[in-house]
Design a protein around this motif. Structure first.
Motif, PDB file in Angstrom:
ATOM      1  N   GLU A   6      11.483 -16.013  -3.654  1.00  0.00           N
ATOM      2  CA  GLU A   6      11.407 -15.065  -5.045  1.00  0.00           C
ATOM      3  C   GLU A   6      10.818 -13.875  -4.367  1.00  0.00           C
ATOM      4  O   GLU A   6      10.671 -13.137  -5.416  1.00  0.00           O
ATOM      5  N   LEU A   7       9.925 -13.695  -3.319  1.00  0.00           N
ATOM      6  CA  LEU A   7       9.257 -12.585  -2.978  1.00  0.00           C
ATOM      7  C   LEU A   7      10.310 -11.509  -2.461  1.00  0.00           C
ATOM      8  O   LEU A   7      11.524 -11.774  -2.001  1.00  0.00           O
ATOM      9  N   PRO A   8       9.911 -10.105  -2.559  1.00  0.00           N
ATOM     10  CA  PRO A   8      10.765  -9.073  -2.226  1.00  0.00           C
ATOM     11  C   PRO A   8      10.755  -8.908  -0.751  1.00  0.00           C
ATOM     12  O   PRO A   8       9.700  -8.934  -0.133  1.00  0.00           O
ATOM     13  N   GLY A   9      11.803  -8.258  -0.308  1.00  0.00           N
ATOM     14  CA  GLY A   9      11.961  -7.502   0.826  1.00  0.00           C
ATOM     15  C   GLY A   9      11.370  -8.616   2.104  1.00  0.00           C
ATOM     16  O   GLY A   9      11.703  -9.406   2.385  1.00  0.00           O
ATOM     17  N   LEU A  10      10.334  -7.788   2.908  1.00  0.00           N
ATOM     18  CA  LEU A  10       9.904  -8.361   4.103  1.00  0.00           C
ATOM     19  C   LEU A  10       9.079  -9.268   3.948  1.00  0.00           C
ATOM     20  O   LEU A  10       8.275 -10.029   4.743  1.00  0.00           O
ATOM     21  N   ASP A  11       8.702  -9.814   2.601  1.00  0.00           N
ATOM     22  CA  ASP A  11       7.992 -10.943   2.209  1.00  0.00           C
ATOM     23  C   ASP A  11       8.497 -12.251   2.394  1.00  0.00           C
ATOM     24  O   ASP A  11       7.798 -13.488   2.132  1.00  0.00           O
ATOM     25  N   THR A  46      11.071  -3.584   1.310  1.00  0.00           N
ATOM     26  CA  THR A  46       9.655  -3.745   0.854  1.00  0.00           C
ATOM     27  C   THR A  46       8.988  -4.168   1.918  1.00  0.00           C
ATOM     28  O   THR A  46       9.600  -4.919   2.445  1.00  0.00           O
ATOM     29  N   TYR A  47       7.678  -3.367   2.197  1.00  0.00           N
ATOM     30  CA  TYR A  47       6.843  -4.007   3.224  1.00  0.00           C
ATOM     31  C   TYR A  47       6.250  -5.442   2.944  1.00  0.00           C
ATOM     32  O   TYR A  47       6.075  -5.642   1.666  1.00  0.00           O
ATOM     33  N   ALA A  48       6.070  -6.311   3.937  1.00  0.00           N
ATOM     34  CA  ALA A  48       5.306  -7.814   3.459  1.00  0.00           C
ATOM     35  C   ALA A  48       4.030  -7.465   3.005  1.00  0.00           C
ATOM     36  O   ALA A  48       3.307  -6.834   3.507  1.00  0.00           O
ATOM     37  N   GLU A  49       3.717  -7.716   1.779  1.00  0.00           N
ATOM     38  CA  GLU A  49       2.306  -7.887   1.181  1.00  0.00           C
ATOM     39  C   GLU A  49       1.572  -9.354   1.338  1.00  0.00           C
ATOM     40  O   GLU A  49       0.623  -9.459   1.733  1.00  0.00           O
ATOM     41  N   THR A  50       2.284 -10.326   0.682  1.00  0.00           N
ATOM     42  CA  THR A  50       1.664 -11.815   1.069  1.00  0.00           C
ATOM     43  C   THR A  50       1.766 -12.126   2.156  1.00  0.00           C
ATOM     44  O   THR A  50       0.603 -12.792   2.796  1.00  0.00           O
ATOM     45  N   HIS A  51       2.676 -11.737   3.147  1.00  0.00           N
ATOM     46  CA  HIS A  51       2.810 -12.347   4.549  1.00  0.00           C
ATOM     47  C   HIS A  51       2.817 -11.613   5.549  1.00  0.00           C
ATOM     48  O   HIS A  51       2.725 -11.797   6.594  1.00  0.00           O
TER      49      HIS A  51
END
Length: 114
Positions: A6-11, A46-51
């Motif tokens: 469910e995470l966006p982009g590169l996450d 989007t750039y990964a924030e969580t991972h």
């Protein structure tokens, strides 16, 4: 925390792994390009924030060399990681090509480039 699907982009961890494997596979062709014109980038919306800390950031500054040539030059695996919300460039000429801040009206939020 959201499921990684469910995470966006590169996450999305599966997308990061597949994308990194493809970029690594492609990066080997840079050694055979006499003009040094090939570049490899991992791009998402989007750039990964969580991972980022576990998946993207440890890979961004890695080089690859040819094991069969002792005097082989080192090449970036990722010349850039572009995520629109945050970009990382090892090849400066790509920073100019992906200068999103020039496309946004003055006063708009700007993507952060490192």
């Amino acid at each position: 925390m959201a499921n990684t699907k469910e995470l966006p982009g590169l996450d999305r961890t599966d997308d990061i792994k597949k994308g990194a494997a493809q970029v690594l596979k492609f990066s080997r062709f840079k050694f055979d390009c006499r003009k040094g014109a090939l570049r490899a980038a991992l791009i998402g919306n989007t750039y990964a924030e969580t991972h980022a800390g576990d998946y993207i950031d440890p890979l961004v500054r890695l080089h690859v060399t040819r094991a069969d040539q002792a005097d082989s030059r080192a090449e970036w695996i990722f010349d850039a990681v572009i995520g629109l919300t945050l970009n990382r460039f090892n090849a400066e000429e790509l920073a100019h090509l992906f200068a999103f801040e020039t496309l946004l009206p003055q006063g708009s939020p700007r993507p952060n480039a490192r």
